[in-house]
Design an enzyme around this catalytic site. Structure first.
Site, PDB file in Angstrom:
ATOM      1  N   HIS A   1       0.847  -1.185   0.000  1.00 46.50           N
ATOM      2  CA  HIS A   1       0.000   0.000   0.000  1.00 46.50           C
ATOM      3  C   HIS A   1       0.884   1.236   0.000  1.00 46.50           C
ATOM      4  CE1 HIS A   1      -3.165   2.808   1.051  1.00 46.50           C
ATOM      5  NE2 HIS A   1      -4.001   1.869   0.648  1.00 46.50           N
TER       6      HIS A   1
ATOM      7  N   ASP B   1      -7.951  -5.429   0.113  1.00 47.99           N
ATOM      8  CA  ASP B   1      -8.470  -6.263  -0.965  1.00 47.99           C
ATOM      9  C   ASP B   1      -8.055  -7.719  -0.871  1.00 47.99           C
ATOM     10  OD1 ASP B   1      -9.951  -4.345  -2.261  1.00 47.99           O
ATOM     11  OD2 ASP B   1      -8.172  -3.514  -3.218  1.00 47.99           O
TER      12      ASP B   1
END
Ligand code: CMC
Length: 452
Positions: free
Chosen positions: A330, A387
């Site tokens: 991320h 996710d």
């Protein structure tokens, strides 16, 4: 008086505290370049994060800053969401995400993000009634669905249908009242859900199931997607809870790619429907919201090929392969993504409740375990993101893979609307217009076609 459709006296207020009201600008940084010194203000936010304000840099020195991918650029001051990527903290309007996921519901969180505070009982009731009263699409729009090929990706449909709403609710963005703006927010929250579910029904050739005013926001999603006119449809509370959690966890994430897109399009004064349509398009990419679909496809590929997940990780680490471990890494989190932690637990709970044993979950857990002790991932601070597990839950609920990103879009919508509203109300807003360092050809004469 503000009106949400038929509901009067809604006590929401579009005006809120300006996002730059609580920052401190007492500190200064000094920039020295070619003998010239410039003092730049340092802005300090409420959680003590600091930024050098370079807005006067070009005017005073002729220099601009260069930051590929905006890795280190603060594009605005915002009072909506706080993330500490090093500590793995995510808060909406100051409230910890774990608490919201456990104790709140999606509609309440949407209100919190958009209006800046938890609603009173009456405010929540009025907001929910607004969502209930604005769930239908103009019947002419139903014909649009017939125009798309059956293979159309539902994100293509969602984005274009959202833009099309501007044709039906064609308020001049420059002449909005507080009442009409509130109505636009409500319409978008309610109608996008209907568009998303209708696009799914069209793709499988089933009759459309219209929203049911007796159902809650999330129950309506399940009903519009999975009910058929010939049978009673039973909605399990545990499923509704996890749907609420999934949407809450996706509801905002400060200046991510799609939210920044929404703010950028808003800065030109475009219609709110155009802004949301642009946000949906930005979300679609596999490095952003499309990652949930990519994760499931990756897990399926590992499963179907019979490949050992340790061999798959070897391929990921080989830079020549250009394969990424989807659902990992991320831009902001250099620690556990707190959303992934919550979803990992929810995943076990839902699969257990539904009696589903999914081999993809075992592969995902194995990949996570291996990656978290592998120096490649440890050194780069790559952890599972939101996710990594969401797709497995969506699959268990019966939601098809190409609808995953649509679910993400429904979740992210309150965040987009909150940022849209914050920027709309910002006293000192400017059109977003980054600069560049030109690297093309120098002055070249035009050569007529016959001489080329
Ligand atoms: N698998 C393998 N290597 C990775 C991964 C990954 N998933 N993510 C980053 N890296 C490596 C990358 O190759 C680079 O290595 P090196 O320093 O040797 O060149 C290093 O880690 C830094 O990566 P980056 O691409 O510079 O980092 P970024 O901040 O630009 O990218 C990201 C962030 C999310 C796009 C990236 O981690 C990624 O592609 N992840 C997979 C896609 C994904 O899961 N996206 C969903 C993000 S969460 C939902 C959302 O907010 O949209």
């Amino acid at each position: 008086m503000k009106i949400f459709g038929k509901i009067k006296n809604m006590s929401t207020d579009l005006k809120e505290k300006q996002p730059n009201e609580s920052v401190n600008i007492n500190n200064k940084a000094t920039l020295e370049y070619q003998g010239q010194k410039l003092e730049l203000p340092v802005v300090t936010g409420t959680e003590n994060e600091q930024a050098i304000d370079i807005s006067k840099l070009r005017a005073e020195t002729g220099l601009i800053t260069l930051d590929n991918g905006y890795v280190n650029t603060g594009s605005c001051q915002s009072a909506i969401t706080f993330i500490d990527g090093e500590k793995g903290i995510l808060r909406y309007r100051g409230i910890d995400i774990e608490e919201l996921a456990e104790r709140s519901n999606f509609v309440e969180v949407a209100y919190l993000l958009i209006y800046g505070k938890l609603p009173s009982k009456e405010e929540l009731e009025q907001f929910s009634t607004g969502l209930t009263n604005h769930s239908l699409l103009h019947e002419d729009m139903i014909h649009f669905f017939a125009g798309y090929p059956s293979t159309a990706h539902p994100m293509a449909i969602l984005s274009s249908m959202t833009g099309s709403l501007a044709a039906y609710y064609n308020d001049n963005p420059q002449e909005q009242t507080e009442e009409s703006l509130n109505l636009d927010l409500i319409r978008l929250l309610s109608k996008l859900r209907t568009i998303a579910c209708f696009s799914y029904k069209k793709s499988i050739g089933q009759p459309l199931i219209y929203p049911n005013n007796k159902l809650s926001y999330c129950s309506n999603i399940m009903s519009m997607m999975f009910a058929v006119p010939t049978e009673e449809y039973y909605i399990d509370d545990e499923i509704v809870k996890v749907m609420n959690q999934l949407l809450i966890l996706h509801a905002d994430h400060e200046q991510n790619c799609s939210t920044s897109t929404v703010r950028m399009v808003q800065s030109s004064g475009a219609s709110i429907y155009a802004c949301m349509s642009a946000g949906i398009s930005a979300l679609w990419g596999p490095l952003h919201g499309g990652a949930n679909q990519a994760v499931l496809e990756m897990l399926k590929q590992i499963h179907d090929s019979g490949m050992n997940y340790k061999d798959f990780l070897k391929e990921v680490k080989d830079k020549k392969s250009k394969i990424r471990l989807m659902g990992f890494g991320h831009r902001v989190y250099k620690n556990f993504d707190p959303r992934a932690k919550i979803l990992r637990k929810a995943c076990d709970r839902v699969l257990d409740k539904l009696g589903v044993s999914d081999p993809l979950l075992e592969i995902a857990k194995g990949l996570e375990e291996e990656a978290l002790k592998d120096p490649y991932f440890v050194e780069r601070k790559l952890y599972p993101n939101v996710d990594f597990y969401s797709g497995i839950i969506y699959s268990a609920l019966g939601i098809p893979v190409d609808m995953f990103t649509v679910m993400f879009a429904l979740g992210r919508l309150p965040g987009w609307l909150a940022h849209w509203k914050e920027q709309y109300n910002f006293d000192k807003k400017k059109i977003c217009r980054p600069r560049q360092v030109y690297t093309g050809a120098s002055l070249n004469p035009y050569i007529p076609l016959r001489d080329r």
